[in-house]
Design an enzyme around this catalytic site. Structure first.
Site, PDB file in Angstrom:
ATOM      1  NE  ARG A  53       3.166   4.120  26.796  1.00  0.00           N
ATOM      2  CZ  ARG A  53       3.221   3.911  25.493  1.00  0.00           C
ATOM      3  NH1 ARG A  53       3.353   2.681  25.005  1.00  0.00           N
ATOM      4  NH2 ARG A  53       3.125   4.907  24.645  1.00  0.00           N
ATOM      5  CE  LYS A  71      -0.738   5.579  28.525  1.00  0.00           C
ATOM      6  NZ  LYS A  71      -1.660   6.397  27.747  1.00  0.00           N
ATOM      7  N   GLY A 110      -3.371  27.048  21.462  1.00  0.00           N
ATOM      8  CA  GLY A 110      -4.669  27.703  21.616  1.00  0.00           C
ATOM      9  C   GLY A 110      -5.398  27.865  20.289  1.00  0.00           C
ATOM     10  CE1 TYR A 156       7.912   7.030  31.816  1.00  0.00           C
ATOM     11  CE2 TYR A 156       6.618   5.270  30.824  1.00  0.00           C
ATOM     12  CZ  TYR A 156       6.901   6.613  30.964  1.00  0.00           C
ATOM     13  OH  TYR A 156       6.163   7.541  30.270  1.00  0.00           O
ATOM     14  CB  THR A 190      -1.377  17.089  28.474  1.00  0.00           C
ATOM     15  OG1 THR A 190      -1.226  15.681  28.666  1.00  0.00           O
ATOM     16  CG2 THR A 190      -1.563  17.758  29.823  1.00  0.00           C
ATOM     17  CB  SER A 228       2.361   8.313  23.666  1.00  0.00           C
ATOM     18  OG  SER A 228       1.572   7.187  23.907  1.00  0.00           O
ATOM     19  CG  HIS A 260      -4.277   6.594  24.067  1.00  0.00           C
ATOM     20  ND1 HIS A 260      -3.169   6.577  23.262  1.00  0.00           N
ATOM     21  CD2 HIS A 260      -3.884   7.201  25.209  1.00  0.00           C
ATOM     22  CE1 HIS A 260      -2.158   7.151  23.887  1.00  0.00           C
ATOM     23  NE2 HIS A 260      -2.562   7.537  25.067  1.00  0.00           N
ATOM     24  CB  CYS A 282       0.580  13.530  19.484  1.00  0.00           C
ATOM     25  SG  CYS A 282       1.670  12.460  18.548  1.00  0.00           S
ATOM     26  NE  ARG A 332       5.552  10.864  30.160  1.00  0.00           N
ATOM     27  CZ  ARG A 332       4.504  10.458  29.437  1.00  0.00           C
ATOM     28  NH1 ARG A 332       3.282  10.745  29.803  1.00  0.00           N
ATOM     29  NH2 ARG A 332       4.684   9.767  28.322  1.00  0.00           N
ATOM     30  CG  ASP A 372      -3.368   9.199  28.606  1.00  0.00           C
ATOM     31  OD1 ASP A 372      -2.999   9.382  27.435  1.00  0.00           O
ATOM     32  OD2 ASP A 372      -2.956   8.240  29.289  1.00  0.00           O
TER      33      ASP A 372
HETATM   34  C1  OXD Z   1       1.505   7.531  27.086  1.00  0.00           C
HETATM   35  C2  OXD Z   1       1.113   8.242  28.325  1.00  0.00           C
HETATM   36  O1  OXD Z   1       2.647   7.054  26.994  1.00  0.00           O
HETATM   37  O2  OXD Z   1      -0.016   8.750  28.374  1.00  0.00           O
HETATM   38  O3  OXD Z   1       0.653   7.438  26.193  1.00  0.00           O
HETATM   39  O4  OXD Z   1       1.894   8.277  29.292  1.00  0.00           O
HETATM   40 MN    MN Z   2      -1.264   8.243  26.699  1.00  0.00          MN
END
Ligand code: OXD
Ligand code: MN
Length: 591
Positions: A70, A207, A501, A198, A254, A249, A227, A251, A376, A278
């Protein structure tokens, strides 16, 4: 299906006149349509077919080399008043935005096809859901939107002849970074994105709509767009509590959303259910609690670091029907990335499309990565083994706890709880984190990122804080608010906490605290666990490490308050007084 919505037809025609495509295709969402588009993209090289035996339905895409994350510096909020965008957003007047981007959009689709994608954010029939229509000249965008949102004829049926929708216009144009703009016109419910391919810049449901435009709508309409991941924690008794967690983002949202319990907790009977990784849209229901949905229907996850240890559920999710972007292509037609599964391949084609071997040195004198650090995967959420049975529930799930988390080598302890809602909003507002590969910028530098929304809040962040405070006062049963930091390091820079975990050990405490089932210790920054209340069975942590994880270093915190003061000063008088009071209280508690 024909479009019977006059305003939609008029707008599409206006955008056709601007972009001048050779052809216009209305996307219906069918399987045959997907196959046709995929075939076309494979024939032009926009996509590469992967090994269909090992990765059925999977393809690879490479973006332009200067278009891999981004671009926050090229992202603008275009409101009539500059103040409405606030000090943390780039601002342009709507006139200037339409003019500047309009010049780039002009004839940008000549020789190309314009695809019209009606899409729905949120489950069908949900009071939370919103409709958008994206016009794009990219098949990659269509195929990604097909996974990330619900698209096609069924959305036009819901839209009807006069439903509301967000106007989303995208063109790759010439992919020139100097002619790239990601513009939001919240007052017109419109998004214009040009010059990029992208995901975060061009999958406009994500977003741009689900966070920037939705946060603006949320304030106007009395709900929240955040977010945040959403996950359900099933206790041994079968009771499920849902938490929503905001992290900047890349961190580990997921990974946390798909967490697999460590042995000890699994044996106790814990299970995790994934609702979203997300974005969360949250509303107050009649029962006075906060309920949330995930407006997306897929995962656009960061590949590097994803492996069978860090995220076994993601690894299972991405074995089929997945679009890989900017990863390494192996000689057997499968894919690889740094800290992925399996041995480092002896050769392959890197994310730029060049032959690659481990250890080859790039122009910067460093070993070249096979996959881009922000490469990604785009995969359907329904394929995730831990997907919640409430994933498609129009009602959403009730939120017991909200968690804020940053990536901090020091300062923030492993976990602490706010004293109350307003103090919790304060904790969100002072979030800070190191910059990651998901955005251009000085990697590793700490920046303030309130609620992980700094790149995504579609209006003045001081008003956003006010909205949070007001939402709290409207709830009879507000969620409890916590802060976590999985990323504290020792003197050698090694992580103190194992993460992944094992984070469930912290979530267990969070749920028990939220249900007021255990006590906690009062510290100057909030409630912290009595260490005996953390289930650490099977974890080999030295006492000193545990002490370090919960250390509250007064000097660091005093310095932190100075930094917060400076950050707050950006907002001037617009900053809600409640937050200044919280800061003063923290300073006095620190002594
Ligand atoms: C981000 C994403 O950049 O979720 O936050 O892709
Ligand atoms: Mn994100």
């Amino acid at each position: 299906m024909e479009i019977e919505h006059n305003a939609l037809n008029n707008w599409i025609n206006e955008m056709i006149r601007l972009c001048n495509p050779d052809k216009v295709v209305l996307i219906n969402g069918s399987e045959e349509e997907k196959e046709k588009l995929e075939k076309e993209a494979l024939s032009t090289g926009e996509l590469t077919l992967l090994n269909q035996e090992k990765l059925p339905g999977c393809v690879l895409h490479r973006t332009a080399h200067n278009d891999v994350a981004r671009t926050e510096n090229l992202t603008f909020i275009c409101t009539s008043e500059k103040e409405a965008a606030g000090p943390t957003n780039n601002w342009m007047s709507p006139e200037e935005g339409y003019k500047k981007a309009g010049d780039i959009f002009k004839n940008s689709m000549s020789g190309r096809t314009m695809y019209v994608i009606p899409f729905l954010m949120g489950p069908a029939g949900s009071p939370f859901s919103k409709i958008g229509v994206e016009l794009t000249d990219s098949i990659y965008v269509v195929l990604n939107m097909r996974i990330m949102t619900r698209i096609g004829d069924r959305v036009l049926s819901i839209l009807g002849v006069n439903g509301e929708f967000t106007r989303c216009l995208h063109s790759k144009a010439d992919l020139d970074i100097n002619r790239r703009l990601i513009l939001h016109f919240p007052e017109d419910n419109t998004i214009w994105s040009v010059g990029s391919g992208y995901g975060g810049n061009v999958l406009l449901g994500k977003k741009c709509l689900a966070l920037r435009i939705a946060s603006y709508l949320g304030r106007k309409e009395g709900w929240m767009a955040e977010h945040m991941l959403i996950l359900g924690i099933e206790k041994p008794s079968g009771e499920i509590n849902y938490v929503a967690a905001a992290f900047p983002s890349a961190c580990g949202k997921t990974n946390l959303a798909m967490l697999v319990p460590p042995e000890g907790l699994r044996a106790k009977g814990y299970k995790i259910w994934t609702v979203g990784d997300d974005i969360a849209w949250m509303r107050i229901k009649e029962d006075g609690s906060l309920w949330a949905i995930n407006p997306e229907s897929g995962f656009f996850g960061v590949a590097p670091g994803t492996n069978s240890k860090s995220n076994p559920n993601a690894v299972k999710t991405i074995q089929k029907n997945t679009i890989y972007t900017n990863v390494l292509l192996k000689t057997d037609g499968t894919v690889w990335w740094e800290s992925g599964d399996g041995p480092v391949p002896s050769e392959g084609i890197d994310w730029m499309g060049n032959p690659w071997k481990p250890g080859i040195i790039g122009d910067d004198g460093k070993p070249k990565k096979g996959a881009h650090p922000n490469s990604r995967f785009t995969a359907p959420a329904a394929q995730c083994p831990s997907i919640s049975s409430h994933f498609e529930d129009p009602e959403g799930v009730p939120i017991t706890a909200i968690i804020f988390g940053g990536r901090r080598a020091s300062v923030a302890p492993l976990v602490y709880q706010s004293f109350d809602w307003n103090h919790g909003v304060f904790l969100g507002s002072i979030m800070a984190s190191e910059i990651t590969a998901a955005q251009y910028g000085a990697q590793g530098m700490v920046r303030r990122d309130p609620m992980a929304m700094i790149p995504f809040c579609g209006y003045n962040m001081a008003d956003y804080f006010k909205h949070w405070l007001e939402m709290g006062s409207k709830m009879k049963n507000p969620p409890k608010i916590f802060h976590v930091n999985w990323f504290k390091t020792d003197e050698k820079g090694e992580f103190l906490w194992p993460g992944y975990g094992d984070n469930l050990r912290v979530l267990e405490w969070i749920v028990d605290r939220s249900k007021e089932e255990i006590n906690a210790l009062k510290s100057p920054i909030g409630y912290i666990p009595d260490k005996n209340d953390l289930d650490l069975t099977g974890l080999d942590l030295d006492k000193e490490v545990l002490d370090k994880l919960f250390e509250i270093n007064k000097d660091e915190w005093v310095k932190e308050t100075t930094d917060i003061k400076e950050f707050y000063s950006k907002f001037g008088n617009r900053l809600p007084e409640e937050l200044n009071i919280e800061l003063d209280n923290l300073i006095s508690r620190l002594g």
